[in-house]
Design a protein around this motif. Structure first.
Motif, PDB file in Angstrom:
ATOM      1  N   GLY A   1     -10.155 -13.740 -14.878  1.00 13.95           N
ATOM      2  CA  GLY A   1      -9.005 -13.168 -14.205  1.00 13.95           C
ATOM      3  C   GLY A   1      -9.185 -13.197 -12.701  1.00 13.95           C
ATOM      4  O   GLY A   1      -9.987 -13.970 -12.180  1.00 13.95           O
ATOM      5  N   ALA A   2      -8.465 -12.329 -12.005  1.00 12.87           N
ATOM      6  CA  ALA A   2      -8.517 -12.331 -10.543  1.00 12.87           C
ATOM      7  C   ALA A   2      -8.201 -10.940 -10.008  1.00 12.87           C
ATOM      8  O   ALA A   2      -7.662 -10.089 -10.721  1.00 12.87           O
ATOM      9  CB  ALA A   2      -7.520 -13.346  -9.985  1.00 12.87           C
ATOM     10  N   GLU A   3      -8.524 -10.749  -8.748  1.00 15.03           N
ATOM     11  CA  GLU A   3      -8.150  -9.534  -8.025  1.00 15.03           C
ATOM     12  C   GLU A   3      -7.408  -9.950  -6.768  1.00 15.03           C
ATOM     13  O   GLU A   3      -7.758 -10.959  -6.142  1.00 15.03           O
ATOM     14  CB  GLU A   3      -9.383  -8.713  -7.666  1.00 15.03           C
ATOM     15  CG  GLU A   3     -10.089  -8.159  -8.870  1.00 15.03           C
ATOM     16  CD  GLU A   3     -11.336  -7.349  -8.527  1.00 15.03           C
ATOM     17  OE1 GLU A   3     -11.643  -7.189  -7.331  1.00 15.03           O
ATOM     18  OE2 GLU A   3     -12.004  -6.895  -9.467  1.00 15.03           O
ATOM     19  N   ILE A   4      -6.379  -9.182  -6.410  1.00 21.00           N
ATOM     20  CA  ILE A   4      -5.628  -9.452  -5.186  1.00 21.00           C
ATOM     21  C   ILE A   4      -5.472  -8.173  -4.383  1.00 21.00           C
ATOM     22  O   ILE A   4      -5.475  -7.074  -4.931  1.00 21.00           O
ATOM     23  CB  ILE A   4      -4.234 -10.068  -5.466  1.00 21.00           C
ATOM     24  CG1 ILE A   4      -3.368  -9.111  -6.281  1.00 21.00           C
ATOM     25  CG2 ILE A   4      -4.364 -11.421  -6.148  1.00 21.00           C
ATOM     26  CD1 ILE A   4      -1.903  -9.504  -6.358  1.00 21.00           C
ATOM     27  N   LEU A   5      -5.356  -8.336  -3.064  1.00 20.54           N
ATOM     28  CA  LEU A   5      -5.024  -7.250  -2.138  1.00 20.54           C
ATOM     29  C   LEU A   5      -3.768  -7.677  -1.397  1.00 20.54           C
ATOM     30  O   LEU A   5      -3.673  -8.817  -0.938  1.00 20.54           O
ATOM     31  CB  LEU A   5      -6.163  -7.018  -1.144  1.00 20.54           C
ATOM     32  CG  LEU A   5      -7.496  -6.574  -1.740  1.00 20.54           C
ATOM     33  CD1 LEU A   5      -8.575  -6.563  -0.665  1.00 20.54           C
ATOM     34  CD2 LEU A   5      -7.360  -5.198  -2.378  1.00 20.54           C
ATOM     35  N   VAL A   6      -2.809  -6.768  -1.288  1.00 19.87           N
ATOM     36  CA  VAL A   6      -1.529  -7.075  -0.642  1.00 19.87           C
ATOM     37  C   VAL A   6      -1.183  -5.979   0.363  1.00 19.87           C
ATOM     38  O   VAL A   6      -1.034  -4.815  -0.011  1.00 19.87           O
ATOM     39  CB  VAL A   6      -0.376  -7.169  -1.678  1.00 19.87           C
ATOM     40  CG1 VAL A   6       0.932  -7.500  -0.992  1.00 19.87           C
ATOM     41  CG2 VAL A   6      -0.698  -8.177  -2.764  1.00 19.87           C
ATOM     42  N   TRP A   7      -1.073  -6.363   1.631  1.00 23.17           N
ATOM     43  CA  TRP A   7      -0.566  -5.450   2.659  1.00 23.17           C
ATOM     44  C   TRP A   7       0.945  -5.640   2.732  1.00 23.17           C
ATOM     45  O   TRP A   7       1.429  -6.752   2.918  1.00 23.17           O
ATOM     46  CB  TRP A   7      -1.160  -5.740   4.039  1.00 23.17           C
ATOM     47  CG  TRP A   7      -2.481  -5.093   4.265  1.00 23.17           C
ATOM     48  CD1 TRP A   7      -3.700  -5.693   4.250  1.00 23.17           C
ATOM     49  CD2 TRP A   7      -2.717  -3.713   4.554  1.00 23.17           C
ATOM     50  NE1 TRP A   7      -4.678  -4.770   4.505  1.00 23.17           N
ATOM     51  CE2 TRP A   7      -4.104  -3.550   4.694  1.00 23.17           C
ATOM     52  CE3 TRP A   7      -1.890  -2.607   4.693  1.00 23.17           C
ATOM     53  CZ2 TRP A   7      -4.688  -2.323   4.976  1.00 23.17           C
ATOM     54  CZ3 TRP A   7      -2.470  -1.376   4.977  1.00 23.17           C
ATOM     55  CH2 TRP A   7      -3.857  -1.238   5.122  1.00 23.17           C
ATOM     56  N   GLU A   8       1.664  -4.564   2.605  1.00 26.97           N
ATOM     57  CA  GLU A   8       3.120  -4.527   2.757  1.00 26.97           C
ATOM     58  C   GLU A   8       3.392  -3.859   4.099  1.00 26.97           C
ATOM     59  O   GLU A   8       2.929  -2.745   4.336  1.00 26.97           O
ATOM     60  CB  GLU A   8       3.706  -3.702   1.609  1.00 26.97           C
ATOM     61  CG  GLU A   8       5.139  -3.323   1.748  1.00 26.97           C
ATOM     62  CD  GLU A   8       5.599  -2.378   0.650  1.00 26.97           C
ATOM     63  OE1 GLU A   8       6.779  -2.016   0.692  1.00 26.97           O
ATOM     64  OE2 GLU A   8       4.797  -1.982  -0.228  1.00 26.97           O
ATOM     65  N   MET A   9       4.119  -4.557   5.001  1.00 30.12           N
ATOM     66  CA  MET A   9       4.338  -4.016   6.348  1.00 30.12           C
ATOM     67  C   MET A   9       5.816  -4.088   6.710  1.00 30.12           C
ATOM     68  O   MET A   9       6.453  -5.125   6.545  1.00 30.12           O
ATOM     69  CB  MET A   9       3.480  -4.783   7.352  1.00 30.12           C
ATOM     70  CG  MET A   9       1.992  -4.587   7.097  1.00 30.12           C
ATOM     71  SD  MET A   9       0.936  -5.700   8.021  1.00 30.12           S
ATOM     72  CE  MET A   9       0.936  -7.112   6.934  1.00 30.12           C
ATOM     73  N   HIS A  10       6.313  -2.976   7.223  1.00 29.86           N
ATOM     74  CA  HIS A  10       7.732  -2.874   7.551  1.00 29.86           C
ATOM     75  C   HIS A  10       7.994  -2.682   9.034  1.00 29.86           C
ATOM     76  O   HIS A  10       9.135  -2.501   9.426  1.00 29.86           O
ATOM     77  CB  HIS A  10       8.363  -1.721   6.754  1.00 29.86           C
ATOM     78  CG  HIS A  10       8.418  -1.990   5.285  1.00 29.86           C
ATOM     79  ND1 HIS A  10       9.508  -2.548   4.695  1.00 29.86           N
ATOM     80  CD2 HIS A  10       7.496  -1.820   4.309  1.00 29.86           C
ATOM     81  CE1 HIS A  10       9.282  -2.689   3.404  1.00 29.86           C
ATOM     82  NE2 HIS A  10       8.058  -2.259   3.138  1.00 29.86           N
ATOM     83  N   ALA A  11       6.981  -2.700   9.869  1.00 32.15           N
ATOM     84  CA  ALA A  11       7.153  -2.494  11.311  1.00 32.15           C
ATOM     85  C   ALA A  11       7.645  -3.776  11.985  1.00 32.15           C
ATOM     86  O   ALA A  11       7.394  -4.878  11.529  1.00 32.15           O
ATOM     87  CB  ALA A  11       5.847  -2.054  11.952  1.00 32.15           C
ATOM     88  N   THR A  12       8.330  -3.583  13.089  1.00 35.01           N
ATOM     89  CA  THR A  12       8.696  -4.682  13.981  1.00 35.01           C
ATOM     90  C   THR A  12       8.141  -4.336  15.349  1.00 35.01           C
ATOM     91  O   THR A  12       7.668  -3.220  15.586  1.00 35.01           O
ATOM     92  CB  THR A  12      10.225  -4.864  14.076  1.00 35.01           C
ATOM     93  OG1 THR A  12      10.784  -3.701  14.686  1.00 35.01           O
ATOM     94  CG2 THR A  12      10.842  -5.076  12.697  1.00 35.01           C
ATOM     95  N   VAL A  13       8.211  -5.255  16.273  1.00 33.87           N
ATOM     96  CA  VAL A  13       7.731  -5.016  17.628  1.00 33.87           C
ATOM     97  C   VAL A  13       8.453  -3.804  18.229  1.00 33.87           C
ATOM     98  O   VAL A  13       7.858  -2.999  18.939  1.00 33.87           O
ATOM     99  CB  VAL A  13       7.897  -6.262  18.498  1.00 33.87           C
ATOM    100  CG1 VAL A  13       7.542  -5.976  19.934  1.00 33.87           C
ATOM    101  CG2 VAL A  13       7.056  -7.402  17.956  1.00 33.87           C
TER     102      VAL A  13
END
Length: 159
Positions: A144-156
């Protein structure tokens, strides 16, 4: 870990010396990722929680978040109201769907996966996605596998 106004820590895996234990022989791998807090002058801090049970249930597990939408589901609260870190441990053939967000950062610390619309990603690969989400990620082969996901909602403008 929040560096805040300054924090001293050691990344040496030598706690066994203090506890009178034997030398470790198994390799240890760390993944270090940083996200900037959305406020200045915060005190340093450290928190650690066990999330193995959540990871074994499948799906994306919210590991750390400062976003209101994760206030009841995040294992650890961080000081960035625009970011969340998710993790998944996928058995061979297992799949998860990426969250929809203006910015995503996907990292594969273990195994190989197929990212819908992109193709195969191997251990150590990373992908940055903008104005997207909803793609499926599938682990290709045992174990199998492992994943890391950053979810980002900021803008400049938000900074």
């Amino acid at each position: 870990m929040s560096a805040g106004t300054g924090i001293l820590h050691s990344e040496k895996n030598d706690s066994w010396r203090l506890e009178g234990g034997s030398t470790h022989t198994d390799p240890v791998r760390f993944v270090q990722m940083w996200v900037v807090p959305d406020e200045a002058g915060i005190p340093p801090g450290y928190e650690q929680l066990e999330i193995d049970d959540e990871l074994l249930r499948g799906g994306l597990t919210t590991v750390a978040s400062g976003m209101d939408m994760h206030s009841d589901t995040a294992a650890i609260r961080i000081r960035n109201k625009y970011a969340a870190l998710h993790a998944a441990r996928l058995p061979a053939g297992g799949s998860v769907t990426l969250p929809e967000a203006p910015f995503l950062h996907l990292y594969v610390p273990r195994g190989n996966v197929v990212l819908e619309g992109t193709g195969e990603l191997q251990e150590g690969d990373a992908v940055r996605l903008t104005a997207t989400g909803g793609q499926h990620i599938t682990a290709e082969q045992p174990p199998g596998a492992e994943i890391l996901v950053w979810e980002m909602h900021a803008t400049v403008r938000d900074w």
